[in-house]
Design a protein around this motif. Structure first.
Motif, PDB file in Angstrom:
ATOM      1  N   ILE A 121       0.841  -1.203   0.000  1.00 49.07           N
ATOM      2  CA  ILE A 121       0.000   0.000   0.000  1.00 49.07           C
ATOM      3  C   ILE A 121       0.873   1.249   0.000  1.00 49.07           C
ATOM      4  O   ILE A 121       0.614   2.205  -0.743  1.00 49.07           O
ATOM      5  N   ALA A 122       1.925   1.249   0.819  1.00 45.27           N
ATOM      6  CA  ALA A 122       2.823   2.410   0.880  1.00 45.27           C
ATOM      7  C   ALA A 122       3.518   2.633  -0.463  1.00 45.27           C
ATOM      8  O   ALA A 122       3.594   3.775  -0.944  1.00 45.27           O
ATOM      9  N   ARG A 123       4.010   1.570  -1.077  1.00 41.83           N
ATOM     10  CA  ARG A 123       4.660   1.716  -2.395  1.00 41.83           C
ATOM     11  C   ARG A 123       3.670   2.204  -3.441  1.00 41.83           C
ATOM     12  O   ARG A 123       3.993   3.070  -4.251  1.00 41.83           O
ATOM     13  N   ASP A 124       2.457   1.648  -3.408  1.00 42.75           N
ATOM     14  CA  ASP A 124       1.441   2.080  -4.368  1.00 42.75           C
ATOM     15  C   ASP A 124       1.064   3.542  -4.133  1.00 42.75           C
ATOM     16  O   ASP A 124       0.823   4.285  -5.083  1.00 42.75           O
ATOM     17  N   HIS A 125       1.013   3.949  -2.876  1.00 39.32           N
ATOM     18  CA  HIS A 125       0.709   5.344  -2.545  1.00 39.32           C
ATOM     19  C   HIS A 125       1.782   6.268  -3.104  1.00 39.32           C
ATOM     20  O   HIS A 125       1.484   7.299  -3.710  1.00 39.32           O
ATOM     21  N   LEU A 126       3.038   5.899  -2.920  1.00 37.25           N
ATOM     22  CA  LEU A 126       4.139   6.694  -3.468  1.00 37.25           C
ATOM     23  C   LEU A 126       4.100   6.702  -4.994  1.00 37.25           C
ATOM     24  O   LEU A 126       4.386   7.722  -5.627  1.00 37.25           O
ATOM     25  N   GLY A 127       3.739   5.576  -5.575  1.00 41.89           N
ATOM     26  CA  GLY A 127       3.609   5.511  -7.024  1.00 41.89           C
ATOM     27  C   GLY A 127       2.467   6.367  -7.536  1.00 41.89           C
ATOM     28  O   GLY A 127       2.604   7.064  -8.550  1.00 41.89           O
ATOM     29  N   ALA A 128       1.341   6.342  -6.843  1.00 39.44           N
ATOM     30  CA  ALA A 128       0.185   7.147  -7.252  1.00 39.44           C
ATOM     31  C   ALA A 128       0.490   8.639  -7.175  1.00 39.44           C
ATOM     32  O   ALA A 128      -0.098   9.423  -7.920  1.00 39.44           O
ATOM     33  N   ARG A 129       1.408   9.028  -6.308  1.00 37.33           N
ATOM     34  CA  ARG A 129       1.797  10.439  -6.187  1.00 37.33           C
ATOM     35  C   ARG A 129       2.921  10.797  -7.153  1.00 37.33           C
ATOM     36  O   ARG A 129       3.387  11.931  -7.165  1.00 37.33           O
ATOM     37  N   GLY A 130       3.382   9.831  -7.920  1.00 33.15           N
ATOM     38  CA  GLY A 130       4.424  10.102  -8.905  1.00 33.15           C
ATOM     39  C   GLY A 130       5.823  10.122  -8.336  1.00 33.15           C
ATOM     40  O   GLY A 130       6.752  10.584  -8.991  1.00 33.15           O
ATOM     41  N   LEU A 131       6.003   9.600  -7.123  1.00 29.94           N
ATOM     42  CA  LEU A 131       7.314   9.625  -6.478  1.00 29.94           C
ATOM     43  C   LEU A 131       8.118   8.360  -6.759  1.00 29.94           C
ATOM     44  O   LEU A 131       9.350   8.381  -6.701  1.00 29.94           O
ATOM     45  N   LEU A 132       7.435   7.270  -7.019  1.00 31.24           N
ATOM     46  CA  LEU A 132       8.052   6.003  -7.438  1.00 31.24           C
ATOM     47  C   LEU A 132       7.347   5.544  -8.705  1.00 31.24           C
ATOM     48  O   LEU A 132       6.200   5.909  -8.945  1.00 31.24           O
ATOM     49  N   PHE A 133       8.054   4.737  -9.492  1.00 33.00           N
ATOM     50  CA  PHE A 133       7.387   4.103 -10.620  1.00 33.00           C
ATOM     51  C   PHE A 133       7.731   2.624 -10.645  1.00 33.00           C
ATOM     52  O   PHE A 133       8.776   2.206 -10.159  1.00 33.00           O
ATOM     53  N   ASP A 134       6.815   1.850 -11.189  1.00 33.34           N
ATOM     54  CA  ASP A 134       6.960   0.396 -11.265  1.00 33.34           C
ATOM     55  C   ASP A 134       7.786   0.057 -12.492  1.00 33.34           C
ATOM     56  O   ASP A 134       7.301   0.099 -13.610  1.00 33.34           O
ATOM     57  N   ASP A 135       9.047  -0.274 -12.270  1.00 31.44           N
ATOM     58  CA  ASP A 135       9.961  -0.593 -13.369  1.00 31.44           C
ATOM     59  C   ASP A 135       9.842  -2.051 -13.805  1.00 31.44           C
ATOM     60  O   ASP A 135      10.511  -2.467 -14.730  1.00 31.44           O
ATOM     61  N   GLY A 136       8.976  -2.811 -13.166  1.00 27.01           N
ATOM     62  CA  GLY A 136       8.784  -4.202 -13.549  1.00 27.01           C
ATOM     63  C   GLY A 136       7.762  -4.379 -14.654  1.00 27.01           C
ATOM     64  O   GLY A 136       7.705  -5.423 -15.287  1.00 27.01           O
ATOM     65  N   MET A 137       6.971  -3.360 -14.896  1.00 23.10           N
ATOM     66  CA  MET A 137       5.937  -3.451 -15.923  1.00 23.10           C
ATOM     67  C   MET A 137       6.585  -3.635 -17.289  1.00 23.10           C
ATOM     68  O   MET A 137       7.481  -2.903 -17.667  1.00 23.10           O
ATOM     69  N   GLY A 138       6.136  -4.652 -17.998  1.00 26.04           N
ATOM     70  CA  GLY A 138       6.639  -4.896 -19.336  1.00 26.04           C
ATOM     71  C   GLY A 138       7.898  -5.747 -19.394  1.00 26.04           C
ATOM     72  O   GLY A 138       8.363  -6.088 -20.477  1.00 26.04           O
ATOM     73  N   ARG A 139       8.476  -6.083 -18.283  1.00 26.28           N
ATOM     74  CA  ARG A 139       9.653  -6.958 -18.277  1.00 26.28           C
ATOM     75  C   ARG A 139       9.188  -8.401 -18.392  1.00 26.28           C
ATOM     76  O   ARG A 139       8.216  -8.801 -17.758  1.00 26.28           O
ATOM     77  N   TRP A 140       9.896  -9.162 -19.132  1.00 28.23           N
ATOM     78  CA  TRP A 140       9.530 -10.572 -19.267  1.00 28.23           C
ATOM     79  C   TRP A 140       9.925 -11.364 -18.040  1.00 28.23           C
ATOM     80  O   TRP A 140       9.352 -12.393 -17.729  1.00 28.23           O
ATOM     81  N   ASP A 141      10.915 -10.869 -17.285  1.00 28.15           N
ATOM     82  CA  ASP A 141      11.438 -11.613 -16.142  1.00 28.15           C
ATOM     83  C   ASP A 141      10.933 -11.094 -14.801  1.00 28.15           C
ATOM     84  O   ASP A 141      11.439 -11.467 -13.752  1.00 28.15           O
ATOM     85  N   ALA A 142       9.925 -10.226 -14.822  1.00 29.06           N
ATOM     86  CA  ALA A 142       9.434  -9.640 -13.570  1.00 29.06           C
ATOM     87  C   ALA A 142       7.925  -9.450 -13.642  1.00 29.06           C
ATOM     88  O   ALA A 142       7.356  -9.302 -14.714  1.00 29.06           O
ATOM     89  N   SER A 143       7.337  -9.470 -12.493  1.00 26.95           N
ATOM     90  CA  SER A 143       5.905  -9.206 -12.433  1.00 26.95           C
ATOM     91  C   SER A 143       5.675  -7.754 -12.024  1.00 26.95           C
ATOM     92  O   SER A 143       6.594  -7.071 -11.570  1.00 26.95           O
ATOM     93  N   ALA A 144       4.447  -7.315 -12.181  1.00 31.12           N
ATOM     94  CA  ALA A 144       4.103  -5.963 -11.758  1.00 31.12           C
ATOM     95  C   ALA A 144       4.319  -5.835 -10.251  1.00 31.12           C
ATOM     96  O   ALA A 144       4.209  -6.802  -9.514  1.00 31.12           O
ATOM     97  N   ARG A 145       4.677  -4.622  -9.827  1.00 33.24           N
ATOM     98  CA  ARG A 145       4.872  -4.303  -8.416  1.00 33.24           C
ATOM     99  C   ARG A 145       6.063  -5.026  -7.788  1.00 33.24           C
ATOM    100  O   ARG A 145       6.128  -5.177  -6.590  1.00 33.24           O
ATOM    101  N   GLN A 146       6.992  -5.457  -8.618  1.00 33.29           N
ATOM    102  CA  GLN A 146       8.178  -6.142  -8.099  1.00 33.29           C
ATOM    103  C   GLN A 146       9.376  -5.200  -8.017  1.00 33.29           C
ATOM    104  O   GLN A 146      10.140  -5.253  -7.061  1.00 33.29           O
ATOM    105  N   PHE A 147       9.557  -4.360  -9.027  1.00 39.89           N
ATOM    106  CA  PHE A 147      10.718  -3.468  -9.083  1.00 39.89           C
ATOM    107  C   PHE A 147      10.254  -2.018  -9.172  1.00 39.89           C
ATOM    108  O   PHE A 147       9.717  -1.593 -10.182  1.00 39.89           O
ATOM    109  N   TYR A 148      10.475  -1.273  -8.120  1.00 46.33           N
ATOM    110  CA  TYR A 148      10.138   0.151  -8.107  1.00 46.33           C
ATOM    111  C   TYR A 148      11.421   0.967  -8.143  1.00 46.33           C
ATOM    112  O   TYR A 148      12.452   0.549  -7.639  1.00 46.33           O
TER     113      TYR A 148
END
Length: 160
Positions: free
Chosen positions: A110-137
């Motif tokens: 929830i905390a990571r998603d909150h930071l992501g929703a505010r534009g302070l973190l981004f999910d770098d796992g999206m679109g990677r073949w070797d990672a799932s969503a919400r794995q690499f911020y």
């Protein structure tokens, strides 16, 4: 200290904005952070168009979330120093666990998603073949700018 700056409309607006938020918060940590921003503005004024957004973030974010941002900044700095060859190997410790922050897994997500929703973190796992969503911020430029905004000049990071 620049007396002209302290008498300026911009400084008056900042002071009024900070005071309004201090009155609304019960958190002593947030009051300290607002005091630090005001002190930084007195000692080393920095103009930013994002000032109101950053003040809102101070009021909104919990201390653990600010600490998470600092961890992600430290990981980004370490990653930037690595060679291209080394960058293909995952950075040990760069993506902290819930236990590291003394949180359960749900609260951590929830905390990571909150930071992501505010534009302070981004999910770098999206679109990677070797990672799932919400794995690499990773921290964003906005996250870095926010940390610079809340930290006192010439103070070791995280100790303001």
């Amino acid at each position: 200290m620049d007396v002209r700056h302290l008498e300026s409309e911009a400084f008056g607006d900042l002071l009024e904005s900070i005071l309004r938020r201090v009155i609304m918060t019960r958190s002593e940590q947030k009051r300290v952070r607002f005091r630090q921003v005001l002190l930084r503005e007195i000692l080393a004024p920095r103009a930013t168009d994002l000032q109101e957004l950053f003040l809102d973030l101070i009021a909104e974010l919990e201390e653990q979330e600010v600490e998470m941002l600092r961890e992600y900044r430290a990981a980004a700095e370490i990653a930037a120093q690595r060679s291209e060859e080394d960058s293909q190997v995952p950075l040990a410790g760069a993506f902290r666990t819930a236990e590291h922050f003394g949180m359960d897994e749900a609260a951590y997500q929830i905390a990571r998603d909150h930071l992501g929703a505010r534009g302070l973190l981004f999910d770098d796992g999206m679109g990677r073949w070797d990672a799932s969503a919400r794995q690499f911020y990773e921290i964003t430029e906005l996250g870095l700018a926010f940390l610079r905004f809340i930290e006192l000049p010439d103070s070791p990071r995280g100790t303001e």
